[in-house]
Scaffold this motif. Structure first.
Motif, PDB file in Angstrom:
ATOM      1  N   ALA A 105       0.831  -1.211   0.000  1.00  0.00           N
ATOM      2  CA  ALA A 105       0.000   0.000   0.000  1.00  0.00           C
ATOM      3  C   ALA A 105       0.860   1.253   0.000  1.00  0.00           C
ATOM      4  O   ALA A 105       0.525   2.250  -0.662  1.00  0.00           O
ATOM      5  CB  ALA A 105      -0.933  -0.015   1.208  1.00  0.00           C
ATOM      6  N   HIS A 106       1.970   1.226   0.743  1.00  0.00           N
ATOM      7  CA  HIS A 106       2.898   2.362   0.716  1.00  0.00           C
ATOM      8  C   HIS A 106       3.351   2.640  -0.711  1.00  0.00           C
ATOM      9  O   HIS A 106       3.401   3.806  -1.147  1.00  0.00           O
ATOM     10  CB  HIS A 106       4.131   2.059   1.583  1.00  0.00           C
ATOM     11  N   GLN A 107       3.680   1.599  -1.440  1.00  0.00           N
ATOM     12  CA  GLN A 107       4.137   1.764  -2.820  1.00  0.00           C
ATOM     13  C   GLN A 107       3.046   2.381  -3.694  1.00  0.00           C
ATOM     14  O   GLN A 107       3.321   3.268  -4.511  1.00  0.00           O
ATOM     15  CB  GLN A 107       4.575   0.410  -3.388  1.00  0.00           C
ATOM     16  N   GLU A 108       1.813   1.902  -3.517  1.00  0.00           N
ATOM     17  CA  GLU A 108       0.704   2.421  -4.323  1.00  0.00           C
ATOM     18  C   GLU A 108       0.450   3.899  -4.018  1.00  0.00           C
ATOM     19  O   GLU A 108       0.227   4.708  -4.927  1.00  0.00           O
ATOM     20  CB  GLU A 108      -0.559   1.610  -4.068  1.00  0.00           C
ATOM     21  N   VAL A 109       0.472   4.253  -2.733  1.00  0.00           N
ATOM     22  CA  VAL A 109       0.179   5.641  -2.357  1.00  0.00           C
ATOM     23  C   VAL A 109       1.312   6.564  -2.796  1.00  0.00           C
ATOM     24  O   VAL A 109       1.066   7.692  -3.250  1.00  0.00           O
ATOM     25  CB  VAL A 109      -0.084   5.749  -0.841  1.00  0.00           C
ATOM     26  N   THR A 110       2.545   6.086  -2.686  1.00  0.00           N
ATOM     27  CA  THR A 110       3.676   6.888  -3.171  1.00  0.00           C
ATOM     28  C   THR A 110       3.578   7.106  -4.678  1.00  0.00           C
ATOM     29  O   THR A 110       3.792   8.218  -5.179  1.00  0.00           O
ATOM     30  CB  THR A 110       5.004   6.198  -2.832  1.00  0.00           C
ATOM     31  N   GLU A 111       3.219   6.054  -5.407  1.00  0.00           N
ATOM     32  CA  GLU A 111       3.025   6.188  -6.850  1.00  0.00           C
ATOM     33  C   GLU A 111       1.898   7.166  -7.152  1.00  0.00           C
ATOM     34  O   GLU A 111       1.970   7.960  -8.104  1.00  0.00           O
ATOM     35  CB  GLU A 111       2.712   4.824  -7.463  1.00  0.00           C
ATOM     36  N   LEU A 112       0.847   7.122  -6.349  1.00  0.00           N
ATOM     37  CA  LEU A 112      -0.274   8.051  -6.519  1.00  0.00           C
ATOM     38  C   LEU A 112       0.195   9.495  -6.392  1.00  0.00           C
ATOM     39  O   LEU A 112      -0.139  10.347  -7.230  1.00  0.00           O
ATOM     40  CB  LEU A 112      -1.353   7.759  -5.476  1.00  0.00           C
ATOM     41  N   ASP A 114       3.151  10.708  -6.749  1.00  0.00           N
ATOM     42  CA  ASP A 114       3.992  11.053  -7.900  1.00  0.00           C
ATOM     43  C   ASP A 114       3.137  11.323  -9.134  1.00  0.00           C
ATOM     44  O   ASP A 114       3.383  12.276  -9.879  1.00  0.00           O
ATOM     45  CB  ASP A 114       4.968   9.910  -8.190  1.00  0.00           C
ATOM     46  N   ARG A 115       2.133  10.491  -9.349  1.00  0.00           N
ATOM     47  CA  ARG A 115       1.262  10.643 -10.517  1.00  0.00           C
ATOM     48  C   ARG A 115       0.536  11.998 -10.478  1.00  0.00           C
ATOM     49  O   ARG A 115       0.358  12.654 -11.510  1.00  0.00           O
ATOM     50  CB  ARG A 115       0.251   9.502 -10.534  1.00  0.00           C
ATOM     51  N   LEU A 116       0.126  12.402  -9.288  1.00  0.00           N
ATOM     52  CA  LEU A 116      -0.617  13.653  -9.130  1.00  0.00           C
ATOM     53  C   LEU A 116       0.291  14.878  -9.077  1.00  0.00           C
ATOM     54  O   LEU A 116      -0.184  16.011  -9.227  1.00  0.00           O
ATOM     55  CB  LEU A 116      -1.452  13.604  -7.853  1.00  0.00           C
ATOM     56  N   ASN A 120       4.268  18.366  -2.033  1.00  0.00           N
ATOM     57  CA  ASN A 120       4.177  18.760  -0.629  1.00  0.00           C
ATOM     58  C   ASN A 120       3.652  17.615   0.223  1.00  0.00           C
ATOM     59  O   ASN A 120       4.164  17.343   1.315  1.00  0.00           O
ATOM     60  CB  ASN A 120       3.273  19.985  -0.483  1.00  0.00           C
ATOM     61  N   ALA A 121       2.629  16.941  -0.270  1.00  0.00           N
ATOM     62  CA  ALA A 121       2.076  15.799   0.468  1.00  0.00           C
ATOM     63  C   ALA A 121       3.116  14.689   0.593  1.00  0.00           C
ATOM     64  O   ALA A 121       3.210  14.032   1.636  1.00  0.00           O
ATOM     65  CB  ALA A 121       0.829  15.279  -0.235  1.00  0.00           C
ATOM     66  N   GLY A 147      -8.054  -4.888  -5.851  1.00  0.00           N
ATOM     67  CA  GLY A 147      -7.015  -3.949  -6.241  1.00  0.00           C
ATOM     68  C   GLY A 147      -7.503  -2.521  -6.113  1.00  0.00           C
ATOM     69  O   GLY A 147      -8.573  -2.180  -6.622  1.00  0.00           O
ATOM     70  N   PHE A 148      -6.765  -1.708  -5.412  1.00  0.00           N
ATOM     71  CA  PHE A 148      -7.087  -0.285  -5.305  1.00  0.00           C
ATOM     72  C   PHE A 148      -5.781   0.466  -5.511  1.00  0.00           C
ATOM     73  O   PHE A 148      -5.211   1.030  -4.590  1.00  0.00           O
ATOM     74  CB  PHE A 148      -7.681   0.028  -3.933  1.00  0.00           C
ATOM     75  N   GLY A 149      -5.316   0.438  -6.773  1.00  0.00           N
ATOM     76  CA  GLY A 149      -4.006   0.970  -7.089  1.00  0.00           C
ATOM     77  C   GLY A 149      -4.005   2.452  -7.374  1.00  0.00           C
ATOM     78  O   GLY A 149      -5.030   3.139  -7.301  1.00  0.00           O
ATOM     79  N   ALA A 150      -2.808   2.945  -7.729  1.00  0.00           N
ATOM     80  CA  ALA A 150      -2.616   4.376  -7.927  1.00  0.00           C
ATOM     81  C   ALA A 150      -3.497   4.930  -9.043  1.00  0.00           C
ATOM     82  O   ALA A 150      -4.018   6.042  -8.938  1.00  0.00           O
ATOM     83  CB  ALA A 150      -1.148   4.653  -8.224  1.00  0.00           C
ATOM     84  N   GLU A 151      -3.679   4.159 -10.109  1.00  0.00           N
ATOM     85  CA  GLU A 151      -4.471   4.658 -11.235  1.00  0.00           C
ATOM     86  C   GLU A 151      -5.916   4.916 -10.835  1.00  0.00           C
ATOM     87  O   GLU A 151      -6.500   5.957 -11.170  1.00  0.00           O
ATOM     88  CB  GLU A 151      -4.413   3.658 -12.387  1.00  0.00           C
ATOM     89  N   LEU A 152      -6.513   3.970 -10.102  1.00  0.00           N
ATOM     90  CA  LEU A 152      -7.890   4.149  -9.649  1.00  0.00           C
ATOM     91  C   LEU A 152      -7.976   5.235  -8.580  1.00  0.00           C
ATOM     92  O   LEU A 152      -8.882   6.072  -8.590  1.00  0.00           O
ATOM     93  CB  LEU A 152      -8.444   2.826  -9.112  1.00  0.00           C
ATOM     94  N   LEU A 153      -7.024   5.232  -7.662  1.00  0.00           N
ATOM     95  CA  LEU A 153      -7.017   6.234  -6.599  1.00  0.00           C
ATOM     96  C   LEU A 153      -6.910   7.648  -7.155  1.00  0.00           C
ATOM     97  O   LEU A 153      -7.469   8.597  -6.594  1.00  0.00           O
ATOM     98  CB  LEU A 153      -5.849   5.983  -5.643  1.00  0.00           C
ATOM     99  N   ALA A 154      -6.190   7.795  -8.268  1.00  0.00           N
ATOM    100  CA  ALA A 154      -5.962   9.127  -8.827  1.00  0.00           C
ATOM    101  C   ALA A 154      -7.280   9.819  -9.204  1.00  0.00           C
ATOM    102  O   ALA A 154      -7.432  11.028  -9.009  1.00  0.00           O
ATOM    103  CB  ALA A 154      -5.053   9.038 -10.046  1.00  0.00           C
ATOM    104  N   SER A 155      -8.231   9.065  -9.724  1.00  0.00           N
ATOM    105  CA  SER A 155      -9.515   9.659 -10.098  1.00  0.00           C
ATOM    106  C   SER A 155     -10.239  10.208  -8.877  1.00  0.00           C
ATOM    107  O   SER A 155     -10.814  11.306  -8.907  1.00  0.00           O
ATOM    108  CB  SER A 155     -10.389   8.612 -10.800  1.00  0.00           C
TER     109      SER A 155
END
Length: 214
Positions: A105-112, A114-116, A120-121, A147-155
């Motif tokens: 989950a840390h990896q997914e949120v970090t990727e999120l 970065d994607r956004l 600052n966050a 799966g609740f990855g960075a791509e889905l979280l980004a929306s």
């Protein structure tokens, strides 16, 4: 106003007001004589804030005291005061860093982040309760096989960013910095249930549009 009028206007009993005074949640009134003090509109506003935090937000008295200490600390910049006050509010349990799902989950949120482009966050990840809360939630989804990855979280994150902009735009309509920070604290306690309720209503509406009532 005297204590009795403060009680009448606020709807808070005199005994409870005295308790808040003893606990340091409410500033003392202006002493008129040895037995009488006078209170003003600032006391009334602070009293309403305290009651909202305790009655609606279910925030413990000790936590309310800590939050208000940050609100009143004008030696700090507004962003720091606001962040410290918000982080004092009740949070989810700390993530278990030895858990494989938490690490993922840390990896997914970090990727999120970065994607956004939320730099600052990302800088605040080691101390931010919001970051840890998101990690705990994503880990729970993964543990259950969803799966609740960075791509889905980004929306979802982009929608929340628009909400955050609206929050701060509304906050900045208030004249004083103290009012703005108090409004933000109330927003964290009262606005989140509003957003949750709107989310659920939207889900109900969309579900029936797609599937009907059968």
């Amino acid at each position: 106003m005297r204590l009795a009028e403060l009680s009448e206007r606020s709807g808070v009993s005199t005994a409870t007001i005295k308790y808040y005074l003893r606990e340091g949640l409410l500033a003392p009134g202006r002493q008129i004589n040895t037995t009488t003090a006078e209170y003003d509109e600032e006391h009334l506003r602070r009293l309403r804030l305290i009651r909202s935090m305790i009655q609606v937000g279910r925030v413990p008295v000790a936590t309310v005291r800590e939050v208000l200490a940050h609100v009143d600390d004008d030696s700090l910049p507004r962003a720091i005061r606001l962040g410290a006050a918000m982080w004092t509010l009740p949070q989810v349990p700390e993530p278990d860093e030895d858990d494989e799902y938490v690490r993922a989950a840390h990896q997914e949120v970090t990727e999120l982040l970065d994607r956004l482009g939320w730099g600052n966050a990302k800088q605040l990840t080691t101390i931010s309760p919001a970051y840890r809360s998101l990690v705990v939630a994503v880990a729970a989804f993964r543990r259950l096989g969803y799966g609740f990855g960075a791509e889905l979280l980004a929306s979802y994150a982009e929608l929340m960013h628009r909400t955050a902009v609206l929050d701060l735009d509304n906050m900045e309509t208030y004249a004083t910095e103290a009012e703005q920070i108090e409004f933000a604290i109330l927003g964290a306690i009262l606005n989140e249930p509003v957003l949750q309720a709107l989310h659920r209503l939207a889900q109900e509406e969309e579900t029936t549009r797609r599937y009907g009532f059968e």
